[in-house]
Design an enzyme around this catalytic site. Structure first.
Site, PDB file in Angstrom:
ATOM      1  N   HIS A  48       0.820  -1.216   0.000  1.00 21.08           N
ATOM      2  CA  HIS A  48       0.000   0.000   0.000  1.00 21.08           C
ATOM      3  C   HIS A  48       0.854   1.267   0.000  1.00 21.08           C
ATOM      4  CE1 HIS A  48      -2.914   3.025   1.098  1.00 21.08           C
ATOM      5  NE2 HIS A  48      -2.339   3.201   2.279  1.00 21.08           N
ATOM      6  N   GLU A  76       1.946   5.122  12.853  1.00 19.88           N
ATOM      7  CA  GLU A  76       0.628   4.646  13.274  1.00 19.88           C
ATOM      8  C   GLU A  76       0.604   3.138  13.496  1.00 19.88           C
ATOM      9  OE1 GLU A  76      -3.939   4.327  11.508  1.00 19.88           O
ATOM     10  OE2 GLU A  76      -2.317   5.144  10.286  1.00 19.88           O
ATOM     11  N   ASP A  77       1.203   2.374  12.597  1.00 21.30           N
ATOM     12  CA  ASP A  77       1.004   0.924  12.593  1.00 21.30           C
ATOM     13  C   ASP A  77       2.220   0.100  13.008  1.00 21.30           C
ATOM     14  OD1 ASP A  77      -1.593   1.299  11.725  1.00 21.30           O
ATOM     15  OD2 ASP A  77      -1.063   1.184   9.594  1.00 21.30           O
ATOM     16  N   ASP A 139      -3.307   8.339  -0.552  1.00 19.86           N
ATOM     17  CA  ASP A 139      -3.604   7.233   0.365  1.00 19.86           C
ATOM     18  C   ASP A 139      -5.072   6.820   0.240  1.00 19.86           C
ATOM     19  OD1 ASP A 139      -3.277   5.532   2.804  1.00 19.86           O
ATOM     20  OD2 ASP A 139      -4.578   7.050   3.689  1.00 19.86           O
TER      21      ASP A 139
END
Length: 716
Positions: A48, A76-77, A139
């Site tokens: 992504h 964030e991840d 995004d």
């Protein structure tokens, strides 16, 4: 998924001086950080960020933006931090990644404010560094391209958010191609049957007429060759959502819809644009009212092009856009043109206009807005509408959304001018303040000291700036009255459950609701933005029954239209305000007459403030909409044959009943009438008004309330 070599090669095409080592380092860092993570499709998650980076590379963006795309989900991840990114990739990249992360991780207080707060923070972040939103839009685009792997409920939520926020935002920033793709994917999720229907009709049309695009393209090329203009000609079918929107707006079926084909002529100079326009108009008949010259009057995002619609081959209407190559690059990439590279150098396009100024003004205007949903409404108004250009008496150009009135014009100049406006002249002629302005008109605002905005102005204006200023003025003007009314509402609501509306109780409730103080709570109670049930539910939730109101569950008898009445009390609607379901209501106990039900904004209530002990906090039950309720509207219509019959037909189509029609004023060119209707609730009444307002022979429709509900009537 592209490898780091392939991504670097893609960037080197337009920026040979790109920092290859930085791109490769970001690629390796992101791949390691997302190791073991999978997307809903089952693909490695890092695919992504790579696709987002590719989208931005296709727009020829700088290294910092590409690196941000590769790293935008690491904070964030993954276990990565701002400090780690800053140390490894520099402060610029770290700030950009942090900005994208903050947009994704919004913690919001309620579902109702989520979208508005999201939009507010989007704009604030955009004003700091526009590249944040470029990454965010890319995004969102890639996520929408792969949305089929999500659960259906999440698909619908994401598609609605995209249609409401991200698609118009991309359009406003000049990235029209992205807007169209976002809209089309969202349309496929939200209304798949409609989209399939349009696609099937396209196939049928091609079978009946053949593929018109190559034939019309060849016609245009030959025409340009004959007049000596070197140009590129491109043709395409309009996107399904664009066609669907036109069908809804115009109320036409697909077969009667015009200009479903679009063509672009890309020339080498501005002079050739006008030569090409002349050739097109000599060859085909121009459609009246469908010509726009955005070269001489550019849009605020820098868009320049000539638009015309002609009756082309087989009498099919086609839209033709004519622009230069540089104008076309701005039209395709919009704000991204500010960051684009060509052969290793930042490319300065003379037609690119930096929209940061618009974003900064918009953010400043609404950053302190009290109601986030008002903010969202204003921003949508600013983003969705085309513009008209009007002139001050000194010749200054004022840009306004289409449909703007002299009041919008006044507020666009200055808030003080808008607040003190009492009238207007357009091209030297005195006109009503609700007049819709047109391109090229000269507007003079007539002012008077001591004048204040009227409540009716809010329905006349279309710009967010005017609406915000009017609401702010009205709020300040009525705040004292709202606080007094709110105090009585609070007292009655709490006394019904045996509690007192003490200052401490009000301060506690205000704190729980996130309001600054008790006065703000009382003001919102008085303005019907907060109800007595909200107050009780905040302080004593255990005393709220399943119907959502204080008291006993027996009061929520589903067969009763109104809850809150005492034993043996009967209610009747007050003729002064004609309350209907959907409006907040207050009961006034009248000796010998039971309880009169008033809308919360009824002027009669102001005269009964000293009699507040007889006030009763009431509410409609769901069953209230099962029976008809009386509402009056006033319509100003053209004095033409067939108009009255059409009005009756429109009302009948909305399943409303006409109980009386009275003419109040008749002139040679128009007349006014008062129509008494039987409707179910506020939504039903709104649908009737909307249907009437859409008719071209009906200039104004308004509901009659209070004193205005009793006009001088003349039977005809």
């Amino acid at each position: 998924m592209l490898s780091d070599d392939e991504l670097v090669d893609l960037i080197k095409v337009y920026n040979p001086r790109s920092d290859e080592s930085l791109i490769r380092a970001a690629y390796a860092y992101g791949m390691a950080a997302h190791e073991g993570q999978l997307r809903s499709s089952g693909e490695p998650y890092f695919s992504h960020p790579v696709e987002v980076a590719c989208l931005l590379a296709e727009q020829r963006l700088d290294d910092a933006t590409i690196v941000t795309a590769l790293l935008h989900d690491t904070i964030e991840d993954t276990g990565s931090t701002f400090r780690a990114l800053e140390k490894r990739f520099g402060g610029d990249v770290a700030q950009l990644v942090d900005g994208v992360t903050k947009l994704t991780n919004l913690e919001l207080s309620s579902v109702e404010t989520e979208q508005a707060e999201n939009f507010r923070k989007l704009l604030i972040s955009m004003s700091k560094d526009l590249r944040v939103i470029l990454v965010k839009l890319a995004d969102r685009l890639h996520n929408m391209r792969t949305i089929k792997f999500l659960p259906h409920e999440k698909q619908v939520r994401k598609a609605r958010e995209t249609m409401d926020i991200y698609a118009p935002l991309a359009g406003r920033m000049g990235m029209q191609w992205m807007r169209e793709e976002l809209e089309d994917i969202s349309f496929r999720v939200l209304n798949p049957d409609a989209r399939q229907s349009i696609m099937r009709r396209f196939i049928t049309l091609k079978k009946d007429t053949g593929d018109l695009i190559p034939r019309i393209t060849e016609d245009i090329r030959k025409l340009l060759d004959d007049c000596g203009v070197e140009a590129q000609v491109m043709g395409r079918e309009k996107k399904p959502y664009s066609i669907w929107r036109k069908m809804q707006e115009k109320g036409e079926v697909f077969g009667r819809l015009s200009d479903i084909y679009g063509f672009r002529i890309i020339t080498g100079s501005v002079e050739d644009c006008y030569v090409a326009l002349g050739a097109v108009h000599r060859r085909w008949a121009a459609v009246p009212g469908r010509f726009k010259d955005y070269i001489s009057q550019p849009k605020s995002n820098g868009y320049r092009s000539i638009h015309t619609t002609v009756s082309g081959r087989s009498a099919k209407r086609v839209e033709i856009q004519i622009r230069t190559r540089q104008m076309h690059e701005v039209a395709e990439t919009g704000v991204a043109a500010h960051w684009s590279y060509r052969e290793g150098e930042r490319f300065e396009n003379p037609f690119a206009v930096d929209p940061v100024r618009w974003l900064a003004q918009l953010t400043e205007r609404f950053e302190a807005a009290d109601n986030p949903n008002d903010f969202l409404e204003h921003v949508k108004l600013e983003m969705f509408t085309d513009q008209v250009f009007c002139f001050t008496p000194k010749g200054e150009v004022i840009k306004l959304p289409r449909g703007a009135t002299p009041i919008d014009f006044a507020y666009a100049i200055h808030t003080r001018i808008g607040d003190s406006c009492v009238g207007a002249k357009v091209d030297g002629q005195r006109v009503p303040l609700w007049t819709r302005l047109r391109n090229g008109q000269s507007v003079t605002i007539i002012r008077a000291e001591g004048q204040r905005p009227q409540a009716s102005w809010e329905d006349m204006v279309v710009t967010g700036r005017a609406k915000a200023a009017i609401r702010r003025s009205l709020r300040e003007e009525h705040r004292a009255g709202h606080i007094a009314l709110g105090r009585e509402i609070a007292r009655v609501a709490l006394e019904r459950i045996g509690k007192k509306a003490s200052d401490k109780a009000l301060r506690t409730a205000a704190n729980q609701m996130g309001l600054p103080d008790a006065d703000e709570l009382l003001a919102r109670l008085g303005a019907a933005e907060v109800t007595g049930r909200d107050l009780v539910g905040t302080l004593y939730p255990e005393l709220i029954d399943q119907s959502g109101r204080p008291g006993h569950a027996a009061d929520a008898d589903a067969e009763r239209p109104i809850v809150g009445l005492g034993d043996g009390q009967r209610a009747q609607p007050a003729p002064c305000c004609q309350p209907i379901p959907g409006e907040r209501i207050i009961g006034i106990a009248v000796k010998g007459q039971g309880v009169q039900v008033h809308a919360i904004d009824c002027p009669t209530l102001a005269a009964l403030e000293d009699d507040a002990e007889n006030w009763i906090d009431l509410a409609w039950t769901p069953s209230a909409a099962r029976v008809p309720h009386l509402a009056s509207i006033e319509a100003t219509v053209a004095n033409d044959a067939g108009v009255l019959g059409r009005i009756c037909t429109l009302i009948g189509e909305q399943h409303a009943n006409i109980s009386d029609i009275v003419f109040t004023d008749r002139k040679p060119d128009f007349y006014r009438m008062v129509i008494d209707l039987e409707v179910r609730d506020m939504k039903h009444l709104h649908n009737v008004q909307t249907a009437l307002e859409a008719d071209s022979d009906i200039s104004q429709v308004r509901r009659l309330r209070g004193a205005s509900a009793e006009p001088v009537r003349h039977k005809v």
